[in-house]
Write a protein that holds these residues in place. Structure first.
Motif, mmCIF file in Angstrom:
data_model
loop_
_atom_site.group_PDB
_atom_site.id
_atom_site.type_symbol
_atom_site.label_atom_id
_atom_site.label_comp_id
_atom_site.label_asym_id
_atom_site.label_seq_id
_atom_site.Cartn_x
_atom_site.Cartn_y
_atom_site.Cartn_z
ATOM 1 N N GLY A 189 0.854 -1.197 0.000
ATOM 2 C CA GLY A 189 0.000 0.000 0.000
ATOM 3 C C GLY A 189 0.883 1.237 0.000
ATOM 4 O O GLY A 189 1.943 1.256 0.649
ATOM 5 N N SER A 190 0.457 2.284 -0.700
ATOM 6 C CA SER A 190 1.304 3.490 -0.763
ATOM 7 C C SER A 190 1.470 4.092 0.628
ATOM 8 O O SER A 190 2.429 4.805 0.898
ATOM 9 C CB SER A 190 0.725 4.511 -1.743
ATOM 10 N N GLN A 191 0.557 3.789 1.541
ATOM 11 C CA GLN A 191 0.666 4.246 2.924
ATOM 12 C C GLN A 191 2.021 3.857 3.531
ATOM 13 O O GLN A 191 2.615 4.616 4.295
ATOM 14 C CB GLN A 191 -0.498 3.636 3.730
ATOM 15 N N ILE A 234 4.432 6.386 2.319
ATOM 16 C CA ILE A 234 4.119 7.714 2.884
ATOM 17 C C ILE A 234 4.729 7.813 4.291
ATOM 18 O O ILE A 234 5.289 8.832 4.674
ATOM 19 C CB ILE A 234 2.587 7.950 2.908
ATOM 20 N N TYR A 251 -5.418 13.801 2.065
ATOM 21 C CA TYR A 251 -5.137 12.590 2.834
ATOM 22 C C TYR A 251 -4.114 12.919 3.939
ATOM 23 O O TYR A 251 -2.953 13.247 3.653
ATOM 24 C CB TYR A 251 -4.605 11.530 1.874
ATOM 25 N N ILE A 285 -1.580 15.972 -3.978
ATOM 26 C CA ILE A 285 -2.435 14.791 -4.110
ATOM 27 C C ILE A 285 -3.302 15.062 -5.338
ATOM 28 O O ILE A 285 -4.048 16.040 -5.357
ATOM 29 C CB ILE A 285 -3.302 14.588 -2.844
ATOM 30 N N ASN A 311 -7.886 14.012 -2.558
ATOM 31 C CA ASN A 311 -8.902 13.351 -1.744
ATOM 32 C C ASN A 311 -8.888 14.067 -0.399
ATOM 33 O O ASN A 311 -7.860 14.015 0.283
ATOM 34 C CB ASN A 311 -8.541 11.869 -1.565
ATOM 35 N N ASP A 322 0.937 12.254 -5.188
ATOM 36 C CA ASP A 322 0.161 11.085 -4.782
ATOM 37 C C ASP A 322 -0.989 10.927 -5.773
ATOM 38 O O ASP A 322 -1.930 11.714 -5.782
ATOM 39 C CB ASP A 322 -0.353 11.321 -3.349
ATOM 40 N N ALA A 353 -3.158 8.397 -6.052
ATOM 41 C CA ALA A 353 -3.935 7.230 -5.614
ATOM 42 C C ALA A 353 -5.219 7.046 -6.421
ATOM 43 O O ALA A 353 -5.693 5.928 -6.594
ATOM 44 C CB ALA A 353 -4.272 7.363 -4.125
ATOM 45 N N PHE A 354 -5.785 8.171 -6.934
ATOM 46 C CA PHE A 354 -7.084 8.081 -7.619
ATOM 47 C C PHE A 354 -6.982 8.405 -9.112
ATOM 48 O O PHE A 354 -7.981 8.739 -9.734
ATOM 49 C CB PHE A 354 -8.080 9.041 -6.949
ATOM 50 N N SER A 393 -1.649 3.773 -6.024
ATOM 51 C CA SER A 393 -2.336 2.868 -5.111
ATOM 52 C C SER A 393 -3.098 1.838 -5.945
ATOM 53 O O SER A 393 -3.813 2.199 -6.871
ATOM 54 C CB SER A 393 -3.307 3.705 -4.280
ATOM 55 N N LYS A 449 -7.607 1.256 -4.831
ATOM 56 C CA LYS A 449 -8.779 2.094 -5.099
ATOM 57 C C LYS A 449 -9.512 1.669 -6.375
ATOM 58 O O LYS A 449 -10.641 1.233 -6.337
ATOM 59 C CB LYS A 449 -8.360 3.567 -5.250
ATOM 60 N N ARG A 474 -3.431 -4.794 0.062
ATOM 61 C CA ARG A 474 -2.336 -3.901 0.435
ATOM 62 C C ARG A 474 -1.229 -3.915 -0.631
ATOM 63 O O ARG A 474 -0.258 -4.658 -0.526
ATOM 64 C CB ARG A 474 -1.740 -4.237 1.827
ATOM 65 N N LEU A 475 -1.415 -3.092 -1.618
ATOM 66 C CA LEU A 475 -0.405 -2.981 -2.668
ATOM 67 C C LEU A 475 -0.357 -1.548 -3.185
ATOM 68 O O LEU A 475 -1.393 -0.937 -3.458
ATOM 69 C CB LEU A 475 -0.745 -3.942 -3.824
HETATM 70 C C1 LIG Z 1 -4.865 10.133 -1.401
HETATM 71 C C2 LIG Z 1 -4.483 8.825 -0.796
HETATM 72 N N1 LIG Z 1 -3.210 8.404 -0.921
HETATM 73 C C3 LIG Z 1 -2.810 7.234 -0.412
HETATM 74 C C4 LIG Z 1 -3.676 6.422 0.279
HETATM 75 C C5 LIG Z 1 -3.173 5.113 0.823
HETATM 76 O O1 LIG Z 1 -3.689 4.055 0.070
HETATM 77 P P1 LIG Z 1 -2.998 2.631 -0.019
HETATM 78 O O2 LIG Z 1 -2.081 2.503 1.144
HETATM 79 O O3 LIG Z 1 -4.110 1.655 0.021
HETATM 80 O O4 LIG Z 1 -2.252 2.599 -1.325
HETATM 81 C C6 LIG Z 1 -5.012 6.814 0.438
HETATM 82 C C7 LIG Z 1 -5.965 5.972 1.181
HETATM 83 O O5 LIG Z 1 -7.119 6.289 1.361
HETATM 84 C C8 LIG Z 1 -5.427 8.050 -0.125
HETATM 85 O O6 LIG Z 1 -6.692 8.487 -0.013
#
Ligand SMILES: Cc1ncc(COP(=O)(O)O)c(C=O)c1O
Length: 371
Positions: A74-76, A79, A98, A142, A146, A173, A175-176, A203, A206, A214-215
């Motif tokens: 997960g990108s988390q 981060i 985020y 971002i 988000n 980021d 992610a979306f 991410s 999503k 978790r990727l």
């Molecule tokens: C903008 C943004 N970045 C990163 C993440 C982390 O996502 P993940 O760890 O699932 O890749 C989220 C999760 O909600 C997000 O909203």
């Protein structure tokens, strides 16, 4: 607002509201409700240590178009550790966005400052001003944001990366972004390769609707990628996640259909909420809506600026009936939004009539409470 339930935390929601997990409509995240169908998995993926498979790497390179990446849980995960690999400079972050980005830079002792993420003009002003001062800093974007929905063109982001004073990095980021991949900075292949100060997070969870595997990915200059990969260690992505991703990333037919379906589901969800939002707008209790994707594309979530007391009442009303929304606790510094909070809703599967009917019913009931 501190006791609001976090996005997707149905375990806490079910305890607090005494509603079984399976009875919830979870609109508190931006995860695609029509997930990629799971392929059958080889038992070896569970039994062997998950060294990164060449076929997984190939699928990633084909989908994202770049070789210099690291895969993570997960990108988390990135981060959380990224700041420790970058020079100690001030970081400019979106005020609303985020919040794990802000937490992480704070945790690593960086000085944080913010740009407003509810108006492109304000954001551009602040970012341009910093760039013209010529002092190095890091910039977090971002894209799309988000929950505010703010987005920039890839060209704008690449131009900023080119102008960053030496030492500063731009972290994007995305992610979306999978709904409009042509808007990703990764699609500007040659420019991306020339910029060693540009880091891009992606991410998997999503768009593919598989947040639980978790990727995620980080793309950037090879030296930095190598350092962070070594910090994460050899098994950052588990075997089943690699297997699912290999199939999902390569399934171009599904990508096309899923983009179309997200659009339809997004429009259908908005149509359900529209009478409520119109009513709030008429009462001057709601002022603006944004969606999660780039120009004119409807995304995996929508957000509305709603008067804070109304936002909280609405959140509670919906939660008591098994519909989990998200109220964003961070405030905007724009005078326009003083006293308002962002309420965000994910999308439903418009073909799931049980979900559609229930959501419709809760919305209708809530409208009846408004005067
Ligand atoms: C903008 C943004 N970045 C990163 C993440 C982390 O996502 P993940 O760890 O699932 O890749 C989220 C999760 O909600 C997000 O909203």
């Amino acid at each position: 607002m501190s006791d609001l339930i976090h996005g997707g935390d149905l375990i806490s929601a079910s305890v607090r509201y005494d509603i079984p997990i399976e009875n919830w409509i979870d609109l508190s995240t931006g995860i695609n409700p029509c997930a990629y169908p799971l392929p059958s998995l080889n038992v070896n993926s569970f039994q062997r240590l998950p060294y990164q498979k060449p076929a997984f790497d190939e699928a990633v390179i084909r989908y994202y178009g770049h070789k210099s990446f690291l895969a993570c849980s997960g990108s988390q995960q990135v981060i959380e550790c990224l700041p420790r690999f970058l020079p100690a400079l001030t970081v400019l972050l979106p005020e609303i966005g985020y919040q794990e980005h802000r937490h992480s830079w704070n945790k690593h002792g960086y000085e944080c400052c913010f740009y407003s993420a509810d108006s492109r003009a304000n954001a551009v002003n602040i970012i341009e001003k910093r760039l013209s001062e010529g002092k190095p800093f890091h910039l977090v974007v971002i894209n799309p944001n988000n929950p505010s929905g703010l987005c920039f063109t890839a060209k704008q982001l690449l131009a900023w990366a080119e102008r960053m004073p030496k030492g500063g990095h731009i972290i994007i980021d995305e992610a979306f972004i999978d709904l409009s991949p042509e808007q990703s900075v990764l699609s500007y292949y040659d420019t991306f390769l020339q910029l060693d100060n540009l880091l891009v997070l992606r991410s998997f969870g999503k768009f593919f609707g598989l947040a639980g595997v978790r990727l995620g990915f980080l793309f950037g200059a090879p030296d930095l990628i190598k350092k962070i990969a070594s910090h994460l260690g050899p098994w950052a992505v588990n075997g089943p996640a690699q297997d699912v991703a290999m199939v999902a990333l390569g399934d171009q037919g599904w990508h096309v259909e899923a983009r179309e379906k997200v659009q339809q589901n997004s429009k259908a969800t908005l149509a359900l909420f529209t009478p409520l939002i119109e009513r709030l707008t008429f009462n001057k209790q709601a002022i603006r809506m944004s969606t999660s994707s780039t120009e004119s594309v409807f995304g995996l979530f929508s957000s509305w600026w709603i008067e804070t007391s109304v936002a909280l009442t609405m959140y509670e009303f919906f939660a008591q009936r098994g519909v989990l929304l998200r109220v964003i606790t961070e405030r905007s510094s724009s005078a326009e939004f003083a006293g308002y909070s962002l309420v965000r809703s994910g999308i439903i599967d418009k073909d799931n009539s049980v979900v559609v009917d229930k959501l419709q019913q809760v919305i209708d009931e809530y409208i009846l409470t408004l005067n």
